[in-house]
Design a protein around this motif. Structure first.
Motif, PDB file in Angstrom:
ATOM      1  N   LYS A  57       0.822  -1.211   0.000  1.00 27.69           N
ATOM      2  CA  LYS A  57       0.000   0.000   0.000  1.00 27.69           C
ATOM      3  C   LYS A  57       0.858   1.264   0.000  1.00 27.69           C
ATOM      4  CE  LYS A  57      -0.535   0.425   4.965  1.00 27.69           C
ATOM      5  NZ  LYS A  57      -0.864   1.644   5.613  1.00 27.69           N
ATOM      6  N   ASP A  58       2.101   1.172   0.477  1.00 30.05           N
ATOM      7  CA  ASP A  58       2.993   2.331   0.520  1.00 30.05           C
ATOM      8  C   ASP A  58       3.812   2.507  -0.757  1.00 30.05           C
ATOM      9  OD1 ASP A  58       2.142   2.862   3.108  1.00 30.05           O
ATOM     10  OD2 ASP A  58       3.755   1.672   4.017  1.00 30.05           O
TER      11      ASP A  58
ATOM     12  N   PRO B 234       2.978   2.859  -4.024  1.00 29.65           N
ATOM     13  CA  PRO B 234       2.622   3.956  -4.937  1.00 29.65           C
ATOM     14  C   PRO B 234       3.084   5.326  -4.431  1.00 29.65           C
ATOM     15  CG  PRO B 234       0.759   2.487  -4.647  1.00 29.65           C
ATOM     16  CD  PRO B 234       1.811   2.061  -3.667  1.00 29.65           C
ATOM     17  N   LEU B 235       3.015   5.535  -3.132  1.00 34.49           N
ATOM     18  CA  LEU B 235       3.476   6.799  -2.568  1.00 34.49           C
ATOM     19  C   LEU B 235       4.979   6.974  -2.775  1.00 34.49           C
ATOM     20  CD1 LEU B 235       3.023   9.354  -0.833  1.00 34.49           C
ATOM     21  CD2 LEU B 235       3.463   7.922   1.156  1.00 34.49           C
ATOM     22  N   LEU B 236       5.731   5.915  -2.533  1.00 37.23           N
ATOM     23  CA  LEU B 236       7.175   5.984  -2.719  1.00 37.23           C
ATOM     24  C   LEU B 236       7.539   6.190  -4.189  1.00 37.23           C
ATOM     25  CD1 LEU B 236       8.266   3.189  -0.246  1.00 37.23           C
ATOM     26  CD2 LEU B 236       8.568   5.645   0.027  1.00 37.23           C
ATOM     27  N   LYS B 237       6.797   5.536  -5.076  1.00 39.70           N
ATOM     28  CA  LYS B 237       7.043   5.721  -6.505  1.00 39.70           C
ATOM     29  C   LYS B 237       6.750   7.157  -6.922  1.00 39.70           C
ATOM     30  CE  LYS B 237       6.324   1.067  -8.313  1.00 39.70           C
ATOM     31  NZ  LYS B 237       5.493   0.237  -9.194  1.00 39.70           N
ATOM     32  N   ALA B 238       5.655   7.708  -6.421  1.00 39.85           N
ATOM     33  CA  ALA B 238       5.296   9.085  -6.760  1.00 39.85           C
ATOM     34  C   ALA B 238       6.347  10.064  -6.229  1.00 39.85           C
ATOM     35  CB  ALA B 238       3.928   9.425  -6.189  1.00 39.85           C
ATOM     36  N   LEU B 239       6.814   9.829  -5.022  1.00 39.84           N
ATOM     37  CA  LEU B 239       7.848  10.692  -4.442  1.00 39.84           C
ATOM     38  C   LEU B 239       9.138  10.609  -5.256  1.00 39.84           C
ATOM     39  CD1 LEU B 239       8.811  12.556  -2.165  1.00 39.84           C
ATOM     40  CD2 LEU B 239       9.399  10.500  -0.868  1.00 39.84           C
ATOM     41  N   ALA B 240       9.523   9.404  -5.626  1.00 43.87           N
ATOM     42  CA  ALA B 240      10.738   9.221  -6.411  1.00 43.87           C
ATOM     43  C   ALA B 240      10.615   9.924  -7.765  1.00 43.87           C
ATOM     44  CB  ALA B 240      11.019   7.735  -6.603  1.00 43.87           C
ATOM     45  N   LYS B 241       9.448   9.800  -8.383  1.00 42.21           N
ATOM     46  CA  LYS B 241       9.237  10.446  -9.684  1.00 42.21           C
ATOM     47  C   LYS B 241       9.297  11.967  -9.539  1.00 42.21           C
ATOM     48  CE  LYS B 241       6.008  10.617 -13.536  1.00 42.21           C
ATOM     49  NZ  LYS B 241       4.714  10.180 -14.056  1.00 42.21           N
ATOM     50  N   ARG B 242       8.705  12.472  -8.479  1.00 36.60           N
ATOM     51  CA  ARG B 242       8.692  13.918  -8.234  1.00 36.60           C
ATOM     52  C   ARG B 242      10.103  14.474  -8.012  1.00 36.60           C
ATOM     53  NH1 ARG B 242       5.082  18.195  -8.599  1.00 36.60           N
ATOM     54  NH2 ARG B 242       5.485  19.635  -6.923  1.00 36.60           N
ATOM     55  N   LEU B 243      10.947  13.653  -7.397  1.00 41.74           N
ATOM     56  CA  LEU B 243      12.328  14.069  -7.121  1.00 41.74           C
ATOM     57  C   LEU B 243      13.290  13.641  -8.221  1.00 41.74           C
ATOM     58  CD1 LEU B 243      12.419  13.217  -3.310  1.00 41.74           C
ATOM     59  CD2 LEU B 243      12.236  15.484  -4.343  1.00 41.74           C
ATOM     60  N   TYR B 244      12.739  13.128  -9.321  1.00 45.03           N
ATOM     61  CA  TYR B 244      13.532  12.680 -10.479  1.00 45.03           C
ATOM     62  C   TYR B 244      14.512  11.559 -10.122  1.00 45.03           C
ATOM     63  CZ  TYR B 244      11.616  17.010 -12.286  1.00 45.03           C
ATOM     64  OH  TYR B 244      10.760  18.015 -12.645  1.00 45.03           O
ATOM     65  N   PHE B 245      14.074  10.676  -9.229  1.00 44.32           N
ATOM     66  CA  PHE B 245      14.870   9.499  -8.888  1.00 44.32           C
ATOM     67  C   PHE B 245      14.450   8.360  -9.806  1.00 44.32           C
ATOM     68  CE2 PHE B 245      15.088  10.724  -4.104  1.00 44.32           C
ATOM     69  CZ  PHE B 245      16.028  11.688  -4.388  1.00 44.32           C
ATOM     70  N   GLU B 246      15.375   7.480 -10.045  1.00 42.19           N
ATOM     71  CA  GLU B 246      15.060   6.264 -10.793  1.00 42.19           C
ATOM     72  C   GLU B 246      14.667   5.211  -9.771  1.00 42.19           C
ATOM     73  OE1 GLU B 246      17.528   2.969 -13.301  1.00 42.19           O
ATOM     74  OE2 GLU B 246      18.127   5.064 -13.500  1.00 42.19           O
ATOM     75  N   ILE B 247      13.555   4.530 -10.010  1.00 44.67           N
ATOM     76  CA  ILE B 247      13.107   3.517  -9.057  1.00 44.67           C
ATOM     77  C   ILE B 247      13.106   2.156  -9.744  1.00 44.67           C
ATOM     78  CG2 ILE B 247      10.652   3.825  -9.530  1.00 44.67           C
ATOM     79  CD1 ILE B 247      10.193   3.330  -6.511  1.00 44.67           C
ATOM     80  N   GLU B 248      13.578   1.172  -9.015  1.00 42.02           N
ATOM     81  CA  GLU B 248      13.651  -0.192  -9.530  1.00 42.02           C
ATOM     82  C   GLU B 248      13.092  -1.116  -8.462  1.00 42.02           C
ATOM     83  OE1 GLU B 248      17.226  -3.292 -10.363  1.00 42.02           O
ATOM     84  OE2 GLU B 248      17.462  -1.284 -11.211  1.00 42.02           O
TER      85      GLU B 248
END
Length: 67
Positions: free
Chosen positions: A11-12, A14-28
């Motif tokens: 459940k957490d 999507p929030l982490l993905k959105a935060l990473a996208k907002r900060l221009y981080f690459e998420i894997e």
């Protein structure tokens, strides 16, 4: 720099993905599958119990196992 998050609840994520996208981080995302032999043993144990091949133990018997 790499950052590894462990034990993240689904459940957490999507929030982490959105935060990473907002900060221009690459998420894997990497999920480790269960060991297939372990899964086979668990499924076989459940099947054995359903077929009446299990044993019943009381608390005293269980307590004596680790002593």
């Amino acid at each position: 720099m790499d950052l590894i998050l462990k034990n993240v609840k689904k459940k957490d994520l999507p929030l982490l993905k959105a935060l990473a996208k907002r900060l221009y981080f690459e998420i894997e995302v990497q999920e480790k599958p269960y060991n297939t032999e372990f899964v086979k043993e668990i499924l076989q144990g459940q099947k054995d119990i359903k077929e009446g091949r299990g044993i019943k133990m009381n608390i005293e018997d269980i307590d004596n196992l680790w002593k």
